[in-house]
Design an enzyme around this catalytic site. Structure first.
Site, short mmCIF file in Angstrom:
data_model
loop_
_atom_site.label_atom_id
_atom_site.label_comp_id
_atom_site.label_asym_id
_atom_site.label_seq_id
_atom_site.Cartn_x
_atom_site.Cartn_y
_atom_site.Cartn_z
N CYS A 357 0.82 -1.23 0.00
CA CYS A 357 0.00 0.00 0.00
C CYS A 357 0.84 1.27 0.00
O CYS A 357 0.36 2.32 -0.40
CB CYS A 357 -0.89 0.07 1.23
SG CYS A 357 -1.86 -1.37 1.56
O1 KQY Z 1 -4.50 -0.72 1.84
C1 KQY Z 1 -4.18 0.28 1.28
N1 KQY Z 1 -3.90 0.25 -0.02
C2 KQY Z 1 -4.18 1.60 1.95
C3 KQY Z 1 -4.64 1.62 3.32
C4 KQY Z 1 -4.99 3.00 3.72
C5 KQY Z 1 -5.39 3.14 5.11
C6 KQY Z 1 -5.60 4.55 5.49
N2 KQY Z 1 -5.70 4.73 6.89
#
Ligand code: KQY
Length: 378
Positions: A357
């Site tokens: 992420c």
């Molecule tokens: O899982 C993701 N691609 C991003 C997670 C974002 C979490 C924001 N608090």
């Protein structure tokens, strides 16, 4: 940088698999104290560890706010490029461009989806998010890459995985969620993915990891190792709600064929035992109305599937769990041609995501046509 009105498919561009060759990797420096505990300092150390691990395999650029420039420059080794940009948080996978390549000319372009903080005013995670929505455009501008902008289509990079060979995997939980594209049917969403990623087939899983705050991003539950081969987050514990979710995904994937008609080889990737937010972790986060709170005892969406594939390496999240070794052993078996590097990632998990992420690959396109032939063709 030009904003284009056509689509990648029409122009002969495709999104490559993450396992294909990269020019580099983009990340964003964490600093918001209503998501990252204790002034984001522990998260900054974790992001440094990820950036350093990736930089052994490919160039890394860290995007940093003006206020954090000195601190980030000081904490990061000099071979990591640091550039200033204002953002709302630090999830480059979701706010950065999805790069597409033209295998004939060797050109790269960016797809700039609309970002609305994982659900906008319906169930988004913070407000406002407009700086984040500009990140893809700014990255394309810095790199001199033309972009396709979708003003009426909300999508985050973490909600799709591709095999680079015509297949996309995603989840219904996320792409059909009411906070993203409620004006579009499933078919219209699928057609948009096919057009902008240059795909022929979309495999729809139902749900992502249990309690994932992104509405079940696929990148936390499943990933392509190579075309025709995936890892799937798994548990044998039938009392864990994750069991039913993973079983359902397994059934879908084992019945499906990909765009090229291949059956998928599915590798079960055991999740760590449930990881809960501690009192100390909860108390370190500033409470701000409109931001998702971090409450003591809440279960985090932990999964080893949220890893990054770099040139010659894979960077895997570790949790100091009994299953860490099992995951590393599986990755060594699946990636004999790459070095497997584990990074302790609990701090990233506390912010709601993981290594995949917070990273975004910029692929390298290798032209089939020699530059002189291109000149001659004009
Ligand atoms: O899982 C993701 N691609 C991003 C997670 C974002 C979490 C924001 N608090």
């Amino acid at each position: 940088m030009h904003t284009l009105l056509s689509t990648p498919k029409r122009d002969g561009y495709r999104m490559p698999g993450e396992f294909e060759y990269h020019d580099g990797c983009w990340m964003i420096w964490p600093e918001r104290t209503d998501n990252w505990r204790y002034g984001a300092k522990p998260a900054q150390h974790a992001f440094v560890n990820v950036a350093v691990a990736i930089s052994k395999f490919e160039p890394v650029t860290m995007v940093v706010s003006p206020a954090q420039y000195d601190n980030a420059r000081h904490m990061l080794p000099e071979d990591i490029r640091v550039v200033e940009m204002v953002t709302d948080d630090s999830w480059m996978r979701d706010v950065g461009p999805t790069f597409v390549v033209n295998d004939q000319t060797g050109e790269v372009r960016g797809v700039d989806w609309t970002f609305n903080s994982w659900g906008g005013l319906v169930d988004g995670l913070y407000f406002p998010w407009f700086n984040d929505d500009h990140v893809a455009q700014k990255v394309c501008e810095m790199e001199g890459k033309d972009r396709y902008r979708l003003n009426n289509f909300v999508l985050e990079g973490g909600s799709i995985h591709v095999d680079g060979d015509g297949t996309v995997i995603t989840t219904e939980e996320c792409l059909l969620s009411p906070g993203r594209n409620p004006h579009l049917s499933k078919k219209e969403i699928e057609d948009t993915l096919k057009e902008y990623l240059h795909a022929d087939k979309v495999i729809w899983l139902k749900r992502g990891i249990y309690l994932d705050e992104t509405n079940g991003h696929v990148d936390n539950i499943c990933n392509y190792v190579r075309p025709g081969e995936v890892v799937l987050a798994w548990t044998d514990d039938e009392t864990d709600p994750q069991y039913e979710i993973s079983k359902e995904c397994y059934e879908i994937l084992s019945k499906e064929t990909d765009a090229k008609g291949r059956k998928l080889k599915i590798h079960k990737l055991y999740v760590p035992s449930p990881i809960l937010i501690t009192k100390e972790e909860s108390e370190g986060v500033d409470s701000v109305d409109g931001t998702l709170p971090r409450v003591e005892g809440d279960r985090l969406a932990a999964s080893y599937a949220n890893y990054y594939t770099a040139n010659g390496g894979v960077i895997i999240p570790l949790f100091n769990d009994a299953n860490d070794e099992k995951a590393l052993a599986l990755f060594r078996e699946l990636y004999p041609e790459r070095e497997v590097v584990g990074v302790y990632a609990r701090e990233i998990l506390l912010g709601g995501g993981n290594i995949h992420c917070i990273t975004q690959q910029q692929p390298m396109a290798i032209p089939a046509v020699k530059p002189l032939e291109l000149v001659g063709a004009r």
